[in-house]
Every structure is written in C-alpha cells, then in structure tokens.
Design a protein around this motif. Structure first.
Motif, mmCIF file in Angstrom:
data_model
loop_
_atom_site.group_PDB
_atom_site.id
_atom_site.type_symbol
_atom_site.label_atom_id
_atom_site.label_comp_id
_atom_site.label_asym_id
_atom_site.label_seq_id
_atom_site.Cartn_x
_atom_site.Cartn_y
_atom_site.Cartn_z
ATOM 1 N N TYR A 215 -59.650 -38.166 24.372
ATOM 2 C CA TYR A 215 -59.712 -38.587 25.788
ATOM 3 C C TYR A 215 -60.360 -39.981 25.806
ATOM 4 N N TYR A 216 -59.479 -40.809 26.266
ATOM 5 C CA TYR A 216 -60.030 -42.264 26.071
ATOM 6 C C TYR A 216 -60.523 -42.577 24.853
ATOM 7 N N GLY A 217 -60.039 -42.257 23.689
ATOM 8 C CA GLY A 217 -60.856 -42.665 22.314
ATOM 9 C C GLY A 217 -61.922 -41.567 21.992
ATOM 10 N N ALA A 218 -62.348 -40.618 22.794
ATOM 11 C CA ALA A 218 -63.481 -39.786 22.342
ATOM 12 C C ALA A 218 -62.748 -38.316 22.134
ATOM 13 N N PRO A 219 -63.177 -37.598 21.020
ATOM 14 C CA PRO A 219 -62.903 -36.187 20.957
ATOM 15 C C PRO A 219 -63.534 -35.549 21.877
ATOM 16 N N THR A 220 -62.823 -34.934 22.818
ATOM 17 C CA THR A 220 -63.541 -33.953 23.976
ATOM 18 C C THR A 220 -62.812 -32.729 24.102
ATOM 19 N N PRO A 221 -63.820 -31.666 24.262
ATOM 20 C CA PRO A 221 -63.346 -30.232 24.561
ATOM 21 C C PRO A 221 -62.195 -30.363 25.631
ATOM 22 N N ILE A 222 -61.239 -29.199 25.328
ATOM 23 C CA ILE A 222 -60.024 -29.173 26.278
ATOM 24 C C ILE A 222 -60.714 -28.728 27.616
ATOM 25 N N GLN A 223 -61.863 -27.832 27.424
ATOM 26 C CA GLN A 223 -62.563 -27.332 28.804
ATOM 27 C C GLN A 223 -63.212 -28.633 29.790
#
Length: 182
Positions: A41-49
């Motif tokens: 998410y815009y370069g940052a690993p983000t949980p799907i939730q």
C-alpha cells in the motif's frame, strides 16, 4: 520472587497458538485466514483488513472489497503469492475466494498441522518452566530465597505448566474436532 512473569509468558504462548489455529483453513470460510497476508500500500506492507472490507456472504466464500479500486490488483497479487492455495476471482469491484470442500485426506493433513502447532506451544510452555526453575535456583544460590521457598515456587511453576499444557491439549482436540467435522 514473582512467578506471574512466567505465567504471562505461558499465556502469550497460548495466545500465539490460538492465532495460528485461527489462520488454519477448515471447510468454512474464516476471514482470519487473511490475517497474515499483507499488500503493498503505497510502498508499505499493510494487512488486507486495513485496505479493504472483508465479508463472508456464504459459508465457503470470502469477499474482499477494497476501499480504493486501485488496490484490487495489489490484493489479488498478494493472495496469489500467499500460502492460502486458493485462486482469487476478480470481478472488477471485489475479489472472491471460494473455499473448496475439504477431502478426508486434507482434513487429516490439517489435523497433523494442528497437532504440530499445539506441540510447539507445549514446548514453549515447558521452556518457560525450565527458565523459571533456573532463575529460582539462581535466587537460592544468591541467598535471595530459602530452599523451602524454592520448593514451593517450583511446585507453583509445575502447577502452572500442567494447567497450560492441559489447556493446549483441550484447544488441540477442539480444533481437530472442528477440522474433521464435515
């Protein structure tokens, strides 16, 4: 000497096992199987939730609707590279994951996996017991506690260990029952 520190560690081991059990796929769709999957998410690993709404419209389907349509491809890519083993269906607005019925063979494999994760939790609890007993022995050598207190503390640690091992066994049996039910 405070044994609550060791009890807290044992509780954390149980919580960790419960989280791992939550990510194990059984016959029904469970949104927790997505807990460890992240998207870029815009370069940052983000949980799907955190980037999409997750719903279970039917017993064997998870529907993922991103809040930003541009995230659809990223979510799909993350699902394909995950260890989930399910091909996502993208309809342009949302992604659907259809969970197939589990075969008897697959149920047995999953049961083995549950037992293994449970055994790992038991090993963690026993390691905590060992650490506690070592620190009790060090306290006796240092003259901080008496040998009588040492015996009482070791008994208390053993009772905690027995309690949490029993809890783990119960959780394993419950999860296996859930996995094996058709």
């Amino acid at each position: 000497m405070d044994i609550n520190v060791y009890e807290d560690k044992m509780k954390k081991s149980i919580r960790n096992m419960d989280e791992e059990f939550g990510s194990i796929r059984v016959g029904r769709a469970n949104p927790h199987v997505l807990d460890k999957i992240t998207v870029d998410y815009y370069g940052a690993p983000t949980p799907i939730q955190q980037v999409a709404n997750i719903a279970v419209p039917e017993a064997r389907i998870i529907q993922i609707t991103p809040w930003e349509p541009s995230m659809l491809k990223e979510i799909e890519k993350s699902l394909l590279t995950s260890e989930l083993g399910i091909n996502p269906t993208n309809d342009g607005k949302s992604i659907r994951l259809v969970f197939p019925e589990m075969t008897e063979e697959r149920r047995k494999e999953v049961s083995k996996e549950v037992r293994k994760k449970g055994e790992n939790a038991k090993v963690a609890v026993r390691n905590i017991r060992r650490d506690a007993n070592e620190s009790i022995k060090k306290a006796v050598k240092a003259g901080e506690i008496s040998e009588n207190e040492e015996s009482n503390l070791q008994d208390d640690i053993q009772k905690l260990t027995d309690k949490y091992i029993k809890d783990i066994d119960g959780a394993i049996e419950e999860k296996i029952k859930e996995v094996m039910s058709v």
